[in-house]
Design an enzyme around this catalytic site. Structure first.
Site, PDB file in Angstrom:
ATOM      1  N   ASP A  44       0.845  -1.203   0.000  1.00  0.00           N
ATOM      2  CA  ASP A  44       0.000   0.000   0.000  1.00  0.00           C
ATOM      3  C   ASP A  44       0.884   1.257   0.000  1.00  0.00           C
ATOM      4  OD1 ASP A  44       0.820  -0.225   2.623  1.00  0.00           O
ATOM      5  OD2 ASP A  44      -1.183  -0.066   3.507  1.00  0.00           O
ATOM      6  N   SER A  45       2.211   1.050  -0.021  1.00  0.00           N
ATOM      7  CA  SER A  45       3.141   2.158  -0.290  1.00  0.00           C
ATOM      8  C   SER A  45       2.820   2.780  -1.649  1.00  0.00           C
ATOM      9  CB  SER A  45       4.588   1.656  -0.273  1.00  0.00           C
ATOM     10  OG  SER A  45       4.743   0.519  -1.100  1.00  0.00           O
ATOM     11  N   ASP A  83      -1.150  -6.095  -0.394  1.00  0.00           N
ATOM     12  CA  ASP A  83      -1.459  -5.463   0.887  1.00  0.00           C
ATOM     13  C   ASP A  83      -2.951  -5.227   1.051  1.00  0.00           C
ATOM     14  OD1 ASP A  83       0.689  -5.160   2.555  1.00  0.00           O
ATOM     15  OD2 ASP A  83       1.263  -3.187   1.799  1.00  0.00           O
ATOM     16  N   GLU A 115      -1.329  -5.632   8.546  1.00  0.00           N
ATOM     17  CA  GLU A 115      -0.466  -5.130   9.619  1.00  0.00           C
ATOM     18  C   GLU A 115      -1.062  -5.419  10.993  1.00  0.00           C
ATOM     19  OE1 GLU A 115       0.344  -0.964   8.938  1.00  0.00           O
ATOM     20  OE2 GLU A 115       1.040  -1.325   6.890  1.00  0.00           O
ATOM     21  N   GLU A 182       9.395  -4.701   9.927  1.00  0.00           N
ATOM     22  CA  GLU A 182       9.821  -3.394   9.393  1.00  0.00           C
ATOM     23  C   GLU A 182      10.303  -2.484  10.513  1.00  0.00           C
ATOM     24  OE1 GLU A 182       7.023  -1.415   6.799  1.00  0.00           O
ATOM     25  OE2 GLU A 182       8.258   0.407   6.717  1.00  0.00           O
TER      26      GLU A 182
HETATM   27  O1  KIV Z   1       3.590  -1.090   1.542  1.00  0.00           O
HETATM   28  C1  KIV Z   1       4.720  -1.584   1.409  1.00  0.00           C
HETATM   29  O2  KIV Z   1       5.442  -1.364   0.420  1.00  0.00           O
HETATM   30  C2  KIV Z   1       5.197  -2.457   2.458  1.00  0.00           C
HETATM   31  C3  KIV Z   1       6.656  -2.769   2.473  1.00  0.00           C
HETATM   32  C4  KIV Z   1       7.422  -1.577   2.883  1.00  0.00           C
HETATM   33  C5  KIV Z   1       6.969  -3.947   3.309  1.00  0.00           C
HETATM   34  O3  KIV Z   1       4.444  -2.854   3.293  1.00  0.00           O
END
Ligand code: KIV
Length: 279
Positions: A44-45, A83, A115, A182
């Protein structure tokens, strides 16, 4: 050969490091897949690196499904993990199963990631019972940015470290097939890795994890501004792109592009005929 949950598990057992990168589109996923990365994460980045948000909180289920489907079409061998965005699973078990189902059914994901620790074990159990593998995510969990008061390293105090170890054991017991660690100290990540039978995949968690993950825009040098301590820039693709785009602008403006070799021809007689008709 398609990477699966058992491939990752075997890698933990044999000590062969697991490689994971984020991707959000077909072309990038295809390149990564052809390079042989074990797993691709549609993080979700994408809220920050693809959509320009300040954090991951505005990302929607529709955003995630759309990008997951694109990545799945490019990832033949990589294990595709999607995610679950903010509020797609925290609101209850039914929401969690339904939304995980969308990522698998519409997006083609092989697993979903969410998460949290003890507080999401019920959701992990329910999703796994519905036949979908779950990757957990502990430590600096970006969806909790407002609770942490910023993107801060977690697990530095004895109490916090103990809670993370306990959370790791609980999510494993709930059925998670792997866990992303993380932003935690390397020695704590090593302890967690040694206590778990499922693989740990680190980002800012040192070298003692069973694998590593990075956001591809960070590791390829596409991002500008502050680079977090844990990021290594393996290439300066941003510089390459800037040069290519500037050259394009200059050549179009000067008339150098398109040249003869980029141009389609037509028989002179056809042009002559056209000119006659026009006259
Ligand atoms: O959203 C993301 O890219 C992540 C990674 C940083 C592990 O959760």
């Amino acid at each position: 050969m398609k990477n699966t949950v058992s491939t990752l598990m075997k890698q933990k057992q044999s000590g062969e490091k697991i490689t994971m990168l984020t991707a959000y589109d077909y072309t990038t996923a295809k390149i990564m897949d052809e390079c042989g990365v074990n797993s691709i994460l549609i993080g979700d980045s994408l809220g920050m690196v693809m959509l320009g948000y300040e954090n991951t909180l505005p990302v929607t289920m529709d955003d995630m499904v759309h990008h997951t489907a694109a990545v799945s079409r490019g990832a033949v061998n990589a294990f595709v993990v999607a995610d679950m965005p903010f509020l797609s699973y925290q609101t209850g078990v039914q929401d969690a199963v339904r939304n995980a189902g969308r990522l698998v059914k519409e997006g083609g994901a092989n697993a979903v990631k969410l998460e949290g620790g003890a507080e999401v074990c019920e959701q992990i159990r329910a999703i796994v019972s519905a036949s979908m593998p779950v990757v957990a995510h502990l430590g600096l969990t970006p969806q909790s940015v407002n609770v942490f008061g910023g993107f801060k390293v977690q697990g530095k105090s004895c109490e916090n470290a103990r809670r993370l170890i306990d959370d790791a054991l609980r999510i494993q017991e709930a059925g998670a097939c792997a866990v992303v660690l993380e932003g935690i100290p390397a020695r704590l990540a090593e302890i967690i890795t040694s206590k778990l039978t499922i693989p740990t995949i680190g980002i800012g968690a040192g070298n003692g994890c069973d694998g590593q993950v990075l956001v591809y825009q960070d590791m390829l040098g596409l991002t500008t501004g502050h680079t977090p301590k844990f990021v290594k820039r393996f290439a300066e693709a941003g510089e390459l792109m800037r040069k290519g785009i500037t050259d394009y602008i200059n050549e179009v403006q000067s008339g150098e592009f398109p040249a003869q070799e980029h141009t389609y021809s037509i028989d002179d007689e056809v042009i002559e005929q056209l000119m006659k008709e026009e006259a």
